[in-house]
Structure formats: C-alpha cells, structure tokens
Scaffold this active site. Structure first.
Site, PDB file in Angstrom:
ATOM      1  N   HIS A  55      38.929  49.626  46.407  1.00 64.70           N
ATOM      2  CA  HIS A  55      39.123  51.071  46.482  1.00 64.70           C
ATOM      3  C   HIS A  55      37.793  51.764  46.172  1.00 64.70           C
ATOM      4  CE1 HIS A  55      39.549  50.194  42.184  1.00 64.70           C
ATOM      5  NE2 HIS A  55      38.998  51.388  42.011  1.00 64.70           N
ATOM      6  N   HIS A  77      31.336  53.569  45.498  1.00 66.75           N
ATOM      7  CA  HIS A  77      31.195  52.124  45.685  1.00 66.75           C
ATOM      8  C   HIS A  77      32.565  51.451  45.710  1.00 66.75           C
ATOM      9  CE1 HIS A  77      31.753  52.504  41.349  1.00 66.75           C
ATOM     10  NE2 HIS A  77      32.199  51.266  41.386  1.00 66.75           N
TER      11      HIS A  77
END
Length: 177
Positions: A37, A120
C-alpha cells in the site's frame, strides 16, 4: 483502541513485479503482497469514538482520481537501514490527498506528522542489514518501473500485529471523485 492509517491500495496486477525484487538482502523481513500500500497518513492508536470521527472526516475529502506509478527503490535509515521500499512517482494530486488526510488528523486533535511525506511501498523491514548491502540492493533495482495505475479510492486500514507480519484490514473505503 484501533491502530489506523489511511492508504492507497496497490492493485494486485502490480504485486508480482514487486515480489520479484524481494530477494538477496540479509536481515530483510519481506512484506507479503497483500500488505502492499501507499500510506497517506499514519494515525496510530485511536479510540473507537475517535475512529468513528476520523471516518467521517476522511469521507469529506474531495480529490479526483489520479495516475500513480512506481519508479526505483530507496531505504529509510541513514546509518542503520530500517526498511527498503519502492518509490512512488511524485504528483501534486498525491501530495494534496496526503495533505487532506493530515488535516483530518489535526481536526481530530492528533499531533502533526513531523516526518516529511515520502510516498513509497514498503517491501521489507530490515534487521541488522549493513548500509553497503542495502545500497547495493537499491542500486540493483534502480531501474524498476511499474507502469501507471489509477488511484480511484483509498482506505482507512487497521493494523493487527501478532505472529508473523502485521495484518491490515480495510475498515472503510473512500471513492475519489
């Protein structure tokens, strides 16, 4: 108490490419693909009542869908690496969505997030991995590119720790429009 964060899910079609990079780094605790995620805001431990209020605040967020792509790798921890990750290409829309999640947290009374937003996808947490080895792993995967996908919504996730990697549950869904 709930341990909560808001995040964009990474579509399953992109999991195999990320999983292919998850090798060759000592001390790496590789994250399972179902945990991939892009965190927009980590809220931490909140009460049941605050979680309900947070859900209402996140539901008020207005943001059109936008394109996301992953480009290259990086790590956290200057002298002692703590995690390696796939870099998310910067975009104004992604920053704006993260900022709206931050505003929701502040309206709820949570402390401001003092860390800069670094979009990220965490691939591994590191334990005793040498800086030179981490740098070499990142350099080996510097050419990684995912191709684009559309962020059409985000989730409020709860995090549950136990034996093995944390388990994330999407508690609420928010459509971008």
């Amino acid at each position: 108490m709930y341990r909560l964060f808001a995040a964009l899910p990474v579509p399953e079609a992109f999991h195999p490419g990320l999983v292919e990079t998850q090798t060759g780094l000592s001390g790496a605790s590789w994250r399972p693909a179902e945990n991939f995620h892009i965190t927009l805001r980590f809220f931490g431990d909140v009460s049941h009542a605050s979680a309900h209020d947070l859900d209402e605040l996140l539901a008020e967020i207005s943001c059109p869908p936008f394109e996301v792509s992953l480009e290259g790798m990086g790590w956290f921890g200057r002298r002692e690496p703590t995690a390696v990750w796939a870099r998310v290409r910067e975009s104004d829309a992604l920053r704006a969505l993260s900022a709206q999640c931050e505003r929701a947290a502040r309206r709820l009374g949570l402390e401001p997030d003092r860390r800069p937003f670094t979009p990220h996808v965490t691939l591994a947490y590191l334990h005793g991995t040498l800086l030179d080895e981490t740098r070499a792993w990142v350099e080996r995967h510097h050419a990684y590119r995912s191709g684009p996908f559309w962020a059409e919504g985000f989730h409020l996730y709860s995090s549950h720790s136990g034996k093995g990697p944390s388990r994330y549950v999407a508690e609420a869904d928010y459509v971008l429009e």
